[in-house]
Motif scaffolding. Structure first.
Motif, PDB file in Angstrom:
ATOM      1  N   VAL A   1       1.349  44.514  40.249  1.00  0.00           N
ATOM      2  CA  VAL A   1       0.023  44.787  40.319  1.00  0.00           C
ATOM      3  C   VAL A   1      -0.134  46.201  39.486  1.00  0.00           C
ATOM      4  CG1 VAL A   1      -2.048  45.457  41.542  1.00  0.00           C
ATOM      5  CG2 VAL A   1      -0.466  43.941  42.599  1.00  0.00           C
ATOM      6  N   LEU A   2      -1.043  45.888  38.304  1.00  0.00           N
ATOM      7  CA  LEU A   2      -1.503  47.466  37.798  1.00  0.00           C
ATOM      8  C   LEU A   2      -2.612  47.745  38.318  1.00  0.00           C
ATOM      9  CD1 LEU A   2      -0.479  46.225  33.829  1.00  0.00           C
ATOM     10  CD2 LEU A   2       0.722  47.781  35.496  1.00  0.00           C
ATOM     11  N   LEU A   3      -2.706  49.044  38.207  1.00  0.00           N
ATOM     12  CA  LEU A   3      -3.719  49.980  38.602  1.00  0.00           C
ATOM     13  C   LEU A   3      -4.407  50.618  37.412  1.00  0.00           C
ATOM     14  CD1 LEU A   3      -5.383  50.927  41.284  1.00  0.00           C
ATOM     15  CD2 LEU A   3      -3.875  53.045  40.988  1.00  0.00           C
ATOM     16  N   THR A   4      -5.760  50.263  37.251  1.00  0.00           N
ATOM     17  CA  THR A   4      -6.419  50.786  35.937  1.00  0.00           C
ATOM     18  C   THR A   4      -7.512  51.714  36.506  1.00  0.00           C
ATOM     19  OG1 THR A   4      -7.711  48.959  35.547  1.00  0.00           O
ATOM     20  CG2 THR A   4      -5.300  48.863  34.810  1.00  0.00           C
ATOM     21  N   GLU A   5      -8.231  52.200  35.460  1.00  0.00           N
ATOM     22  CA  GLU A   5      -9.421  53.106  35.529  1.00  0.00           C
ATOM     23  C   GLU A   5     -10.309  52.822  34.204  1.00  0.00           C
ATOM     24  OE1 GLU A   5     -11.109  57.356  36.963  1.00  0.00           O
ATOM     25  OE2 GLU A   5      -9.471  57.307  35.274  1.00  0.00           O
ATOM     26  N   SER A   6     -11.166  51.953  34.306  1.00  0.00           N
ATOM     27  CA  SER A   6     -11.975  51.690  33.041  1.00  0.00           C
ATOM     28  C   SER A   6     -12.754  52.783  32.711  1.00  0.00           C
ATOM     29  CB  SER A   6     -12.874  50.303  33.364  1.00  0.00           C
ATOM     30  OG  SER A   6     -12.869  50.048  34.262  1.00  0.00           O
ATOM     31  N   GLY A   7     -13.041  53.123  31.268  1.00  0.00           N
ATOM     32  CA  GLY A   7     -13.781  53.941  30.710  1.00  0.00           C
ATOM     33  C   GLY A   7     -14.138  53.513  29.469  1.00  0.00           C
ATOM     34  N   GLY A   8     -15.624  53.336  29.176  1.00  0.00           N
ATOM     35  CA  GLY A   8     -15.750  52.971  27.901  1.00  0.00           C
ATOM     36  C   GLY A   8     -15.162  51.471  27.251  1.00  0.00           C
ATOM     37  N   ASP A   9     -14.514  51.726  26.107  1.00  0.00           N
ATOM     38  CA  ASP A   9     -14.013  50.562  25.726  1.00  0.00           C
ATOM     39  C   ASP A   9     -12.289  50.615  26.109  1.00  0.00           C
ATOM     40  OD1 ASP A   9     -16.171  49.386  24.471  1.00  0.00           O
ATOM     41  OD2 ASP A   9     -15.646  50.803  22.657  1.00  0.00           O
ATOM     42  N   ALA A  10     -11.878  51.613  26.691  1.00  0.00           N
ATOM     43  CA  ALA A  10     -10.387  51.589  27.141  1.00  0.00           C
ATOM     44  C   ALA A  10     -10.117  51.633  28.734  1.00  0.00           C
ATOM     45  CB  ALA A  10      -9.851  52.992  26.465  1.00  0.00           C
ATOM     46  N   ALA A  11      -8.892  51.065  29.122  1.00  0.00           N
ATOM     47  CA  ALA A  11      -8.747  51.148  30.231  1.00  0.00           C
ATOM     48  C   ALA A  11      -7.330  52.004  30.595  1.00  0.00           C
ATOM     49  CB  ALA A  11      -8.421  49.771  30.781  1.00  0.00           C
ATOM     50  N   ARG A  12      -7.327  52.890  31.464  1.00  0.00           N
ATOM     51  CA  ARG A  12      -5.975  53.885  31.578  1.00  0.00           C
ATOM     52  C   ARG A  12      -5.451  53.376  32.871  1.00  0.00           C
ATOM     53  NH1 ARG A  12      -5.786  59.289  33.766  1.00  0.00           N
ATOM     54  NH2 ARG A  12      -7.867  59.075  34.372  1.00  0.00           N
ATOM     55  N   VAL A  13      -3.940  53.187  32.452  1.00  0.00           N
ATOM     56  CA  VAL A  13      -3.063  52.666  33.535  1.00  0.00           C
ATOM     57  C   VAL A  13      -2.614  53.831  34.502  1.00  0.00           C
ATOM     58  CG1 VAL A  13      -0.991  51.591  34.126  1.00  0.00           C
ATOM     59  CG2 VAL A  13      -2.201  50.720  32.164  1.00  0.00           C
ATOM     60  N   LEU A  14      -3.130  53.961  35.625  1.00  0.00           N
ATOM     61  CA  LEU A  14      -2.794  54.879  36.683  1.00  0.00           C
ATOM     62  C   LEU A  14      -1.458  54.488  37.524  1.00  0.00           C
ATOM     63  CD1 LEU A  14      -6.654  55.439  37.927  1.00  0.00           C
ATOM     64  CD2 LEU A  14      -5.250  56.538  36.036  1.00  0.00           C
ATOM     65  N   GLY A  15      -1.145  53.333  37.736  1.00  0.00           N
ATOM     66  CA  GLY A  15       0.009  53.036  38.544  1.00  0.00           C
ATOM     67  C   GLY A  15       0.240  51.660  38.598  1.00  0.00           C
ATOM     68  N   ARG A  16       1.425  51.348  39.430  1.00  0.00           N
ATOM     69  CA  ARG A  16       1.802  49.988  39.320  1.00  0.00           C
ATOM     70  C   ARG A  16       2.520  49.604  40.685  1.00  0.00           C
ATOM     71  NH1 ARG A  16       6.568  46.902  35.675  1.00  0.00           N
ATOM     72  NH2 ARG A  16       6.020  44.925  36.295  1.00  0.00           N
ATOM     73  N   ALA A  17       2.675  48.639  41.205  1.00  0.00           N
ATOM     74  CA  ALA A  17       3.421  48.088  42.412  1.00  0.00           C
ATOM     75  C   ALA A  17       4.153  46.825  41.903  1.00  0.00           C
ATOM     76  CB  ALA A  17       2.525  47.897  43.519  1.00  0.00           C
ATOM     77  N   PHE A  18       5.284  46.773  42.094  1.00  0.00           N
ATOM     78  CA  PHE A  18       5.996  45.704  41.721  1.00  0.00           C
ATOM     79  C   PHE A  18       7.371  45.359  42.387  1.00  0.00           C
ATOM     80  CE2 PHE A  18       7.842  48.742  39.222  1.00  0.00           C
ATOM     81  CZ  PHE A  18       9.247  48.447  38.883  1.00  0.00           C
ATOM     82  N   ASN A  19       7.817  44.129  42.302  1.00  0.00           N
ATOM     83  CA  ASN A  19       9.102  43.549  43.270  1.00  0.00           C
ATOM     84  C   ASN A  19      10.143  43.099  41.893  1.00  0.00           C
ATOM     85  OD1 ASN A  19      10.869  42.190  44.482  1.00  0.00           O
ATOM     86  ND2 ASN A  19       9.629  41.755  46.162  1.00  0.00           N
ATOM     87  N   ALA A  20      10.986  43.632  41.690  1.00  0.00           N
ATOM     88  CA  ALA A  20      11.921  43.416  40.765  1.00  0.00           C
ATOM     89  C   ALA A  20      12.711  42.209  41.082  1.00  0.00           C
ATOM     90  CB  ALA A  20      13.023  44.761  40.318  1.00  0.00           C
ATOM     91  N   ALA A  21      12.968  42.158  42.249  1.00  0.00           N
ATOM     92  CA  ALA A  21      13.868  40.740  42.796  1.00  0.00           C
ATOM     93  C   ALA A  21      12.870  39.364  42.585  1.00  0.00           C
ATOM     94  CB  ALA A  21      14.207  40.971  44.100  1.00  0.00           C
ATOM     95  N   SER A  22      11.605  39.609  43.005  1.00  0.00           N
ATOM     96  CA  SER A  22      10.512  38.398  42.759  1.00  0.00           C
ATOM     97  C   SER A  22      10.633  38.010  41.442  1.00  0.00           C
ATOM     98  CB  SER A  22       9.332  38.661  43.580  1.00  0.00           C
ATOM     99  OG  SER A  22       8.398  37.574  43.264  1.00  0.00           O
ATOM    100  N   ILE A  23      10.371  39.110  40.650  1.00  0.00           N
ATOM    101  CA  ILE A  23      10.171  38.886  39.147  1.00  0.00           C
ATOM    102  C   ILE A  23      11.451  38.230  38.331  1.00  0.00           C
ATOM    103  CG2 ILE A  23       9.873  40.025  36.863  1.00  0.00           C
ATOM    104  CD1 ILE A  23       8.267  42.291  38.357  1.00  0.00           C
ATOM    105  N   GLU A  24      12.629  38.718  38.704  1.00  0.00           N
ATOM    106  CA  GLU A  24      13.764  38.020  38.333  1.00  0.00           C
ATOM    107  C   GLU A  24      13.973  36.452  38.672  1.00  0.00           C
ATOM    108  OE1 GLU A  24      17.642  37.519  36.800  1.00  0.00           O
ATOM    109  OE2 GLU A  24      16.271  39.283  36.676  1.00  0.00           O
ATOM    110  N   LYS A  25      13.334  36.335  40.183  1.00  0.00           N
ATOM    111  CA  LYS A  25      13.496  34.783  40.412  1.00  0.00           C
ATOM    112  C   LYS A  25      12.374  33.862  40.054  1.00  0.00           C
ATOM    113  CE  LYS A  25      14.086  32.254  44.753  1.00  0.00           C
ATOM    114  NZ  LYS A  25      14.181  32.148  46.356  1.00  0.00           N
ATOM    115  N   TYR A  26      11.315  34.564  40.069  1.00  0.00           N
ATOM    116  CA  TYR A  26      10.164  33.550  39.608  1.00  0.00           C
ATOM    117  C   TYR A  26       9.388  33.862  38.211  1.00  0.00           C
ATOM    118  CZ  TYR A  26      10.319  32.708  44.588  1.00  0.00           C
ATOM    119  OH  TYR A  26      10.893  32.238  45.896  1.00  0.00           O
TER     120      TYR A  26
END
Length: 347
Positions: free
Chosen positions: A220-245
């Motif tokens: 899950v990427l966390l963003t904050e929109s502003g005008g035409d750009a979106a700034r990435v503020l954070g991320r939550a991820f599961n490396a084991a799940s990404i590796e498997k699926y």
């Protein structure tokens, strides 16, 4: 209710406020209740005029007429006739149908979720009933959307912040919204007057279903929109799940009302909810109980089909006739994560 008496569902049709019992003209009635839908739907076949039987008369149902289903005086359904087929087929929906069709223009700025829903109800012309939502701040604009879609957006934000799922229904003429129950219930059916009531989960028909990763989300990427750009503020991820699926990512946009702790909790909850294999089961035939609605929790005994322990009812179809039967769609409650819960969260 199911413990006290044998079901006796009666169908009433109302024209200009005057009601008539049409139960004897109704065949094959089904009441469909899905957790993901705002409206409950009733369908049945009504007997058309029969020149060979002078006692069989058309109930004269028309679109716009009101329908009620009662069981020993308790209201099970109340709604409006939407379609009437030439073959006598009738479809009716409860008042939630109007919230899925009529569009409104609505906006709010930094108001609590509950207040936003009440203001939306005022715009849509329907009274707000019991609204049980967290004090999550909502800031958004909907320039021509149905109340159902607006409500879905608000509840998605609330669910991300609390980790809970919310049910919404129009009952008693009012919109009621609240979190799904975490307490299981025992549903009973009493087949005849001289037989005792029993737990319906003890006797069920064919069970089918599937395990699926189609709805899995492991980043899950966390963003904050502003005008035409979106700034990435954070991320939550599961490396084991990404590796498997493989990587399946969702982007969550902040509205500007959240602090860092709220933002962190939001993506944490979204990952925990999404990083799972969906285990859905269909129980094709089971004894009926009016208390079984979408969202309830039922406790099933162990069996070889995966319908074991606590199960959340996500859809139910009631079939009324000589015997009250149902078909259920259920999902395991608090299912395990897809590949463990070794999440990485940065905000």
């Amino acid at each position: 209710m199911g413990q006290a008496y044998v079901d006796d569902h009666r169908f009433w049709l109302y024209k200009n406020g005057a009601g008539v019992d049409i139960t004897e003209a109704v065949t094959g009635p089904e009441l469909r209740d899905e957790l993901s839908a705002l409206s409950v739907e009733l369908t049945f076949q009504a007997v058309r005029n029969n020149i060979k039987d002078r006692y069989m008369h058309w109930c004269n149902a028309e679109p716009g007429d009101k329908l009620r289903v009662l069981n020993h005086g308790t209201e099970i359904f109340s709604g409006t006739v939407l379609t009437v087929g030439l073959d006598g087929s009738i479809t009716a929906n409860d008042p939630g149908w109007y919230l899925s069709k009529s569009e409104i223009i609505f906006q709010c700025s930094s108001v609590t979720a509950g207040d936003a829903v009440r203001r939306m109800c005022a715009k849509a012309g329907i009274p707000a009933g019991a609204i049980d939502l967290p004090p999550t701040r909502i800031s958004d604009a909907w320039p021509g959307s149905t109340p159902e879609s607006i409500l879905a957006d608000i509840l998605k934000i609330c669910g991300a912040e609390t980790g809970r799922t919310y049910r919404y229904r129009v009952e008693g003429g009012k919109l009621n919204v609240g979190p799904l129950t975490t307490e299981s219930m025992i549903a009973y059916h009493k087949p005849t007057a001289d037989q005792g009531a029993f737990d319906i989960t003890l006797a069920k028909g064919e069970v089918t279903g599937a395990d699926s990763m189609a709805d899995l989300c492991n980043s899950v990427l966390l963003t904050e929109s502003g005008g035409d750009a979106a700034r990435v503020l954070g991320r939550a991820f599961n490396a084991a799940s990404i590796e498997k699926y493989g990587l399946v990512q969702q982007v969550e946009r902040l509205t500007g009302d959240e602090n860092t702790a709220q933002a962190r909790q939001r993506i944490k909850n979204l990952l925990a909810a999404g990083d799972r294999i969906t285990k859905e089961r269909e129980v094709s035939d089971i004894w009926g109980a009016d208390e079984v609605r979408s969202g309830v929790l039922l406790q099933f005994k162990s069996n070889s089909y995966g319908v074991t322990g606590l199960q959340r009812v996500t859809a139910v179809t009631h079939r009324y006739g000589k015997a009250h039967r149902m078909s259920l769609t259920v999902e395991a409650y608090n299912a395990e994560r897809a590949a463990g819960s070794g999440d990485t969260i940065t905000v």
